[in-house]
Design a protein around this motif. Sequence first.
Motif, PDB file in Angstrom:
ATOM      1  N   PRO A   1       0.768  -1.130   0.133  1.00 33.60           N
ATOM      2  CA  PRO A   1       0.017  -0.018   0.085  1.00 33.60           C
ATOM      3  C   PRO A   1       0.996   1.240   0.027  1.00 33.60           C
ATOM      4  O   PRO A   1       1.794   1.262   0.579  1.00 33.60           O
ATOM      5  N   GLY A   2       0.331   2.319  -0.680  1.00 32.28           N
ATOM      6  CA  GLY A   2       1.421   3.555  -0.903  1.00 32.28           C
ATOM      7  C   GLY A   2       2.027   3.513  -2.099  1.00 32.28           C
ATOM      8  O   GLY A   2       2.547   4.578  -2.672  1.00 32.28           O
ATOM      9  N   CYS A   3       2.190   2.194  -2.887  1.00 35.30           N
ATOM     10  CA  CYS A   3       2.850   2.661  -4.197  1.00 35.30           C
ATOM     11  C   CYS A   3       1.714   2.913  -5.152  1.00 35.30           C
ATOM     12  O   CYS A   3       0.482   3.263  -4.908  1.00 35.30           O
ATOM     13  N   ILE A   4       2.272   3.010  -6.511  1.00 37.08           N
ATOM     14  CA  ILE A   4       1.396   3.598  -7.508  1.00 37.08           C
ATOM     15  C   ILE A   4       1.051   2.556  -8.573  1.00 37.08           C
ATOM     16  O   ILE A   4       2.110   1.941  -9.019  1.00 37.08           O
ATOM     17  N   MET A   5      -0.111   2.014  -8.748  1.00 36.81           N
ATOM     18  CA  MET A   5      -0.089   1.027  -9.927  1.00 36.81           C
ATOM     19  C   MET A   5      -1.242   1.941 -11.045  1.00 36.81           C
ATOM     20  O   MET A   5      -2.563   2.109 -10.622  1.00 36.81           O
ATOM     21  N   GLU A   6      -0.817   1.889 -12.264  1.00 35.86           N
ATOM     22  CA  GLU A   6      -1.580   2.614 -13.221  1.00 35.86           C
ATOM     23  C   GLU A   6      -1.700   1.851 -14.575  1.00 35.86           C
ATOM     24  O   GLU A   6      -0.680   0.982 -15.021  1.00 35.86           O
ATOM     25  N   ARG A   7      -2.782   1.974 -15.255  1.00 37.92           N
ATOM     26  CA  ARG A   7      -3.150   1.450 -16.367  1.00 37.92           C
ATOM     27  C   ARG A   7      -2.693   0.151 -16.755  1.00 37.92           C
ATOM     28  O   ARG A   7      -2.111  -0.413 -17.708  1.00 37.92           O
ATOM     29  N   PRO A   8      -3.381  -0.786 -15.863  1.00 40.66           N
ATOM     30  CA  PRO A   8      -3.108  -2.427 -16.189  1.00 40.66           C
ATOM     31  C   PRO A   8      -3.730  -2.752 -17.357  1.00 40.66           C
ATOM     32  O   PRO A   8      -4.993  -2.526 -17.830  1.00 40.66           O
ATOM     33  N   LYS A   9      -3.110  -3.640 -18.000  1.00 42.34           N
ATOM     34  CA  LYS A   9      -3.720  -4.306 -19.349  1.00 42.34           C
ATOM     35  C   LYS A   9      -3.203  -5.590 -18.951  1.00 42.34           C
ATOM     36  O   LYS A   9      -2.281  -6.177 -18.656  1.00 42.34           O
ATOM     37  N   VAL A  10      -4.380  -6.874 -19.357  1.00 45.29           N
ATOM     38  CA  VAL A  10      -4.176  -8.100 -19.358  1.00 45.29           C
ATOM     39  C   VAL A  10      -4.344  -8.561 -20.755  1.00 45.29           C
ATOM     40  O   VAL A  10      -5.086  -8.263 -21.584  1.00 45.29           O
ATOM     41  N   VAL A  11      -3.526  -9.758 -20.912  1.00 41.79           N
ATOM     42  CA  VAL A  11      -3.615 -10.607 -22.284  1.00 41.79           C
ATOM     43  C   VAL A  11      -3.569 -12.011 -21.902  1.00 41.79           C
ATOM     44  O   VAL A  11      -2.718 -12.238 -21.067  1.00 41.79           O
ATOM     45  N   TYR A  12      -4.144 -12.827 -22.776  1.00 41.10           N
ATOM     46  CA  TYR A  12      -4.223 -14.287 -22.493  1.00 41.10           C
ATOM     47  C   TYR A  12      -3.023 -14.736 -23.538  1.00 41.10           C
ATOM     48  O   TYR A  12      -2.917 -14.744 -24.716  1.00 41.10           O
ATOM     49  N   ASN A  13      -2.210 -15.777 -22.935  1.00 43.49           N
ATOM     50  CA  ASN A  13      -1.242 -16.350 -23.503  1.00 43.49           C
ATOM     51  C   ASN A  13      -1.661 -17.787 -23.940  1.00 43.49           C
ATOM     52  O   ASN A  13      -1.736 -18.539 -23.038  1.00 43.49           O
ATOM     53  N   LYS A  14      -1.833 -17.847 -25.220  1.00 38.32           N
ATOM     54  CA  LYS A  14      -2.124 -19.138 -25.848  1.00 38.32           C
ATOM     55  C   LYS A  14      -1.300 -20.246 -25.538  1.00 38.32           C
ATOM     56  O   LYS A  14      -1.526 -21.603 -25.256  1.00 38.32           O
ATOM     57  N   LYS A  15       0.219 -20.103 -25.719  1.00 39.08           N
ATOM     58  CA  LYS A  15       1.058 -21.196 -25.386  1.00 39.08           C
ATOM     59  C   LYS A  15       1.163 -21.524 -23.896  1.00 39.08           C
ATOM     60  O   LYS A  15       1.493 -22.985 -23.753  1.00 39.08           O
ATOM     61  N   THR A  16       1.067 -20.589 -23.139  1.00 32.88           N
ATOM     62  CA  THR A  16       1.170 -21.077 -21.500  1.00 32.88           C
ATOM     63  C   THR A  16      -0.240 -21.145 -20.815  1.00 32.88           C
ATOM     64  O   THR A  16      -0.108 -21.682 -19.844  1.00 32.88           O
ATOM     65  N   GLY A  17      -0.980 -20.715 -21.284  1.00 28.30           N
ATOM     66  CA  GLY A  17      -2.672 -20.797 -20.869  1.00 28.30           C
ATOM     67  C   GLY A  17      -2.580 -19.976 -19.786  1.00 28.30           C
ATOM     68  O   GLY A  17      -3.625 -20.003 -18.892  1.00 28.30           O
ATOM     69  N   LYS A  18      -1.820 -18.738 -19.682  1.00 26.23           N
ATOM     70  CA  LYS A  18      -1.856 -17.891 -18.306  1.00 26.23           C
ATOM     71  C   LYS A  18      -2.350 -16.469 -18.924  1.00 26.23           C
ATOM     72  O   LYS A  18      -2.256 -16.328 -20.022  1.00 26.23           O
ATOM     73  N   TYR A  19      -2.730 -15.953 -18.022  1.00 27.19           N
ATOM     74  CA  TYR A  19      -3.413 -14.517 -18.179  1.00 27.19           C
ATOM     75  C   TYR A  19      -2.224 -13.792 -17.426  1.00 27.19           C
ATOM     76  O   TYR A  19      -1.876 -13.699 -16.364  1.00 27.19           O
ATOM     77  N   VAL A  20      -1.714 -12.657 -18.310  1.00 26.91           N
ATOM     78  CA  VAL A  20      -0.627 -11.909 -17.962  1.00 26.91           C
ATOM     79  C   VAL A  20      -0.910 -10.167 -17.755  1.00 26.91           C
ATOM     80  O   VAL A  20      -1.742 -10.048 -18.874  1.00 26.91           O
TER      81      VAL A  20
END
Length: 375
Positions: free
Chosen positions: A101-120
């Motif tokens: 808490p107290g950090c700054i997190m901005e402009r998140p973007k999520v993409v799906y990786n077909k090869k690993t099956g993970k959401y990044v």
Amino acid sequence: MKTVLLIVASLFLSCALPAQKQTTFRPATEWPDTEGKHINAHGGGILKKGKVYYWYGENRPDAGGSMNTGISVYTSRDLMNWENRGIALAVSSDTLSPIQPGCIMERPKVVYNKKTGKYVMLFHLELKGQGYAAAQVGFAVADKPEGPFRFLRGLRPNAGQWPVDFSQKDIDEALALDPAKYANWWTPEWRDAVKKGLFLARDQKGGQMSRDMTVYVDDDGTAYHLFSSEENLTLHLAELTEDYLDYTGKYIRIAPGGQNEAPALFKRNGKYWLITSGCTGWAPNEARMFVADSLWGEWKQLPTPFVGENAKKTFNGQSTFVLPYKNKGFIFMGDIWKPKSLSTSQYLWLPIQFQEDGTPTIPYREEWTLKDLMK
Ligand code: DGJ
């Protein structure tokens, strides 16, 4: 007694009444989620999985600029009615964590990786107590689109790497620039040095600065991180590794010295379009647009796509994402920032129109529906 009854009755009513269903998009207004609360997902982006849209964004507190919760996720099937699914990436209680808490997190973007099956998830990360000085990108990963996302690391991209279009001569010239000679910003000599790579050379060792950002996955599955670098003066477009968790080292600079923030990238009929803003903090400014036949350039700058009254201030908004809708059209997504209470910041979602030659145009609309995308 009467007052008590009234309070009880109004409490009952507020619990019993379902939140009103949204039937249109109304930019620059309150946008209630399915519980009737204003959506808190700023600087966001959207991922579609099956028939469900996932909207990730900054979960902002009512006051102050730093984070005490994390990144929100909302889901919808119609893009108008959004259910709050909670915090997809939570701040950490570990006092050594970069996302405490107290950090700054901005402009998140999520993409799906077909090869690993993970959401990044990639997002702009600033460390607690350091304002905007850290200029890092954060990486997080999840097995499911709604999370929970696991924070992996924060870093500055491409340490030790030069842009792919830099020749040995360009590198030598950049390395020869003496920072002490350019302590005064905004002079013509300083501008020239910035274009030649003053900050690019300075940050070779620790990695390039990374602030406002987006992630773009091309048709071949290759992902790119596009971010404001070099003191927000120059955009970098950097290729990610196959698992989307690191950089290949291949990158280019876009509009050196052009001061672009808030990048939103999309592809239509083989052309790549990029909408950005200028750099004026939370205050709105005139958007910019760029076009290229290849992500690797050449990127040509065009006038703002916004037209009509207040277009010079981007209708008080700032770009964050462009969402392709089926094969029918594209939605421009922006934020109308309320810096005194960031959680109340509003949204500027508008359908993008295209001129005969394919150039995007964005007029204002007080109210619209998805049918307007097909016109
Ligand atoms: C402009 C950026 O686009 C926003 O995301 C935010 O970082 C503000 N600057 C902070 O002033």
